[in-house]
Write a protein that holds these residues in place. Sequence first.
Motif, mmCIF file in Angstrom:
data_model
loop_
_atom_site.group_PDB
_atom_site.id
_atom_site.type_symbol
_atom_site.label_atom_id
_atom_site.label_comp_id
_atom_site.label_asym_id
_atom_site.label_seq_id
_atom_site.Cartn_x
_atom_site.Cartn_y
_atom_site.Cartn_z
ATOM 1 N N VAL A 125 34.250 19.536 -15.816
ATOM 2 C CA VAL A 125 33.702 19.424 -14.464
ATOM 3 C C VAL A 125 32.698 18.266 -14.420
ATOM 4 O O VAL A 125 32.710 17.442 -13.498
ATOM 5 C CB VAL A 125 33.023 20.749 -14.029
ATOM 6 C CG1 VAL A 125 32.405 20.606 -12.643
ATOM 7 C CG2 VAL A 125 34.017 21.903 -14.073
ATOM 8 N N LYS A 145 32.580 15.658 -16.366
ATOM 9 C CA LYS A 145 33.322 14.399 -16.473
ATOM 10 C C LYS A 145 33.971 14.032 -15.125
ATOM 11 O O LYS A 145 33.879 12.887 -14.669
ATOM 12 C CB LYS A 145 34.396 14.528 -17.562
ATOM 13 C CG LYS A 145 35.045 13.225 -17.902
ATOM 14 C CD LYS A 145 36.069 13.389 -19.015
ATOM 15 C CE LYS A 145 36.819 12.076 -19.216
ATOM 16 N NZ LYS A 145 37.995 12.216 -20.056
ATOM 17 N N ALA A 146 34.602 15.019 -14.487
ATOM 18 C CA ALA A 146 35.279 14.762 -13.210
ATOM 19 C C ALA A 146 34.283 14.327 -12.140
ATOM 20 O O ALA A 146 34.534 13.386 -11.385
ATOM 21 C CB ALA A 146 36.033 16.009 -12.760
ATOM 22 N N ARG A 147 33.145 14.993 -12.083
ATOM 23 C CA ARG A 147 32.142 14.649 -11.064
ATOM 24 C C ARG A 147 31.523 13.275 -11.349
ATOM 25 O O ARG A 147 31.267 12.499 -10.423
ATOM 26 C CB ARG A 147 31.042 15.713 -11.008
ATOM 27 C CG ARG A 147 31.483 17.111 -10.561
ATOM 28 C CD ARG A 147 32.387 17.112 -9.376
ATOM 29 N NE ARG A 147 32.500 18.428 -8.759
ATOM 30 C CZ ARG A 147 33.421 18.749 -7.857
ATOM 31 N NH1 ARG A 147 34.326 17.851 -7.471
ATOM 32 N NH2 ARG A 147 33.454 19.956 -7.332
ATOM 33 N N LEU A 153 32.988 10.752 -12.858
ATOM 34 C CA LEU A 153 33.981 9.742 -12.504
ATOM 35 C C LEU A 153 34.089 9.559 -10.993
ATOM 36 O O LEU A 153 34.178 8.443 -10.488
ATOM 37 C CB LEU A 153 35.352 10.119 -13.082
ATOM 38 C CG LEU A 153 35.509 9.928 -14.590
ATOM 39 C CD1 LEU A 153 36.798 10.592 -15.091
ATOM 40 C CD2 LEU A 153 35.514 8.445 -14.964
ATOM 41 N N PRO A 197 35.043 24.132 -8.778
ATOM 42 C CA PRO A 197 35.099 24.325 -10.234
ATOM 43 C C PRO A 197 35.167 25.792 -10.653
ATOM 44 O O PRO A 197 35.944 26.144 -11.551
ATOM 45 C CB PRO A 197 33.795 23.692 -10.728
ATOM 46 C CG PRO A 197 33.399 22.727 -9.681
ATOM 47 C CD PRO A 197 33.874 23.304 -8.378
ATOM 48 N N MET A 208 38.279 27.412 -12.825
ATOM 49 C CA MET A 208 38.077 27.949 -14.171
ATOM 50 C C MET A 208 38.502 29.405 -14.311
ATOM 51 O O MET A 208 38.862 29.853 -15.384
ATOM 52 C CB MET A 208 36.603 27.836 -14.557
ATOM 53 C CG MET A 208 36.261 26.454 -15.087
ATOM 54 S SD MET A 208 34.530 26.014 -14.873
ATOM 55 C CE MET A 208 33.681 27.493 -15.218
ATOM 56 N N SER A 267 37.728 13.537 -5.210
ATOM 57 C CA SER A 267 36.961 14.483 -6.011
ATOM 58 C C SER A 267 37.850 15.609 -6.563
ATOM 59 O O SER A 267 37.815 15.937 -7.754
ATOM 60 C CB SER A 267 35.889 15.044 -5.069
ATOM 61 O OG SER A 267 34.995 15.813 -5.726
ATOM 62 N N PHE A 311 40.295 14.267 -9.277
ATOM 63 C CA PHE A 311 39.636 14.135 -10.588
ATOM 64 C C PHE A 311 39.410 15.508 -11.229
ATOM 65 O O PHE A 311 39.590 15.670 -12.442
ATOM 66 C CB PHE A 311 38.276 13.436 -10.435
ATOM 67 C CG PHE A 311 38.326 11.934 -10.532
ATOM 68 C CD1 PHE A 311 38.763 11.304 -11.692
ATOM 69 C CD2 PHE A 311 37.923 11.133 -9.477
ATOM 70 C CE1 PHE A 311 38.807 9.913 -11.796
ATOM 71 C CE2 PHE A 311 37.959 9.742 -9.565
ATOM 72 C CZ PHE A 311 38.397 9.131 -10.728
ATOM 73 N N LEU A 312 39.013 16.462 -10.424
ATOM 74 C CA LEU A 312 38.690 17.787 -10.962
ATOM 75 C C LEU A 312 39.938 18.503 -11.486
ATOM 76 O O LEU A 312 39.939 19.013 -12.614
ATOM 77 C CB LEU A 312 38.002 18.625 -9.871
ATOM 78 C CG LEU A 312 37.313 19.892 -10.341
ATOM 79 C CD1 LEU A 312 36.182 19.581 -11.316
ATOM 80 C CD2 LEU A 312 36.761 20.673 -9.154
ATOM 81 N N ASN A 321 41.330 16.764 -14.652
ATOM 82 C CA ASN A 321 40.553 17.067 -15.860
ATOM 83 C C ASN A 321 40.671 18.536 -16.272
ATOM 84 O O ASN A 321 40.639 18.841 -17.464
ATOM 85 C CB ASN A 321 39.088 16.662 -15.671
ATOM 86 C CG ASN A 321 38.897 15.169 -15.885
ATOM 87 O OD1 ASN A 321 38.933 14.677 -17.005
ATOM 88 N ND2 ASN A 321 38.749 14.426 -14.797
#
Lengths: 96, 298
Positions: free
Chosen positions: A74, A76-78, A80, B16, B20, B45, B48-49, B52
């Motif tokens: 999380v 890392k994603a935020r 980036l 998030p 999870m 956003s 990316f989330l 990852n």
Amino acid sequence: MEIKKVGVAGTVESSDINIVIEPSDKKGIEIELQSTVMKQFGRQIKNLIEETLKSEGVESAVVRATDKGAIDFVIKARALTALYRAAEINEYSWEA
Amino acid sequence: MVKLRRTMMYVTGNNPANIMEAHLYGSDSIMFDLEDSVSLKEKDSARFLVYNALKTMDYGNVETVVRINGLDTQFGRDDLEAMVRAQPDIIRLPKTETKQDIIDVDNMIGEIEKQIGLEVGSTKIMAAVESPLGVMNAYEIATASKRLVAIAIGAEDFVTNMKTTRSPEGIELLAARSNLLMAARAAGIYALDTVYTNIKDDDGFMDEVKLIKQLGFDGKSVIHPRQIGMVHKIYTPTEKEIRNAVRVVGAIKEAESKGSGVIALDGKMIDGPVVDRAYRVLELAKASGVYKEEEQND
């Protein structure tokens, strides 16, 4: 990568982290962190943010982060998202 | 063993905590959404989330699905670039209307697979049909690509396009559901039903699940963990159904061992469809964890 403006990503909800990245006059990445798990993970969170920015070629930035217990992916994603917004770049090189 | 897709739980792609925890509630699949539940300003956003998360998390046996934005939006192509590399089990396309929509995405995925050295065709997709045109083209859509493992109906846009609203009985969706199902069965892929949005109305929800199970759907999209158990309960074969299926299968085996071509149980002849149904009941019972193969020999 050059930081052109203030870039913000993430929230202050549980398990998330809000990251603000700003341009800096000074060389280096300066990170100011507030975290609910500061004592145990503060250093690790700062390292991860710094590593993420450096891997994208950032040499200078001011970062303010408010962490609510986010885990590594999380963070890392935020980081980036905030970085690409701050650099005004839309294309990311996704790795397989 | 047959792959169960009784429940596919929606997970907002920009949250998030939900990303999870989503796999802990017991649904057969979880669907990370980059489309309607993510605002236009947060598309990057969420991308990316979810990327990852898929690169990091171990979701165990829970099937992972990502709903990307349509390729007619400015986000679809980027979503696809990221998600083919992140490799969820399935990429779901919204608002599919023609076979060309599927062919286009199939080609784009193929290009990305080549770039990253993946076997072309290894990325699986699911198409959501959400308009009258999509429903009319359901069979062409369902057979447009070998990547396609399922088609799903999205009711909210559909009923709006039909100039009506959703009712408890679902009469306004009957033709669309039936058409989609026949297309899926003719194509040999899964058929998944739409969401039920009132999470407080358990009775209404269960009535709808019973209806779509009776129609023949493999499962339903759910929007809240509390809906999962209700769907699974309705989809789990009853003890009586299992017992009957075991007897049918036993009769087949007995006939086979005697070299008899005619299979009978309780004086009634058992024909092909009855046998197929019995096997399907046992597959579903096994996959649901309420029946084990060895019990058959007891």
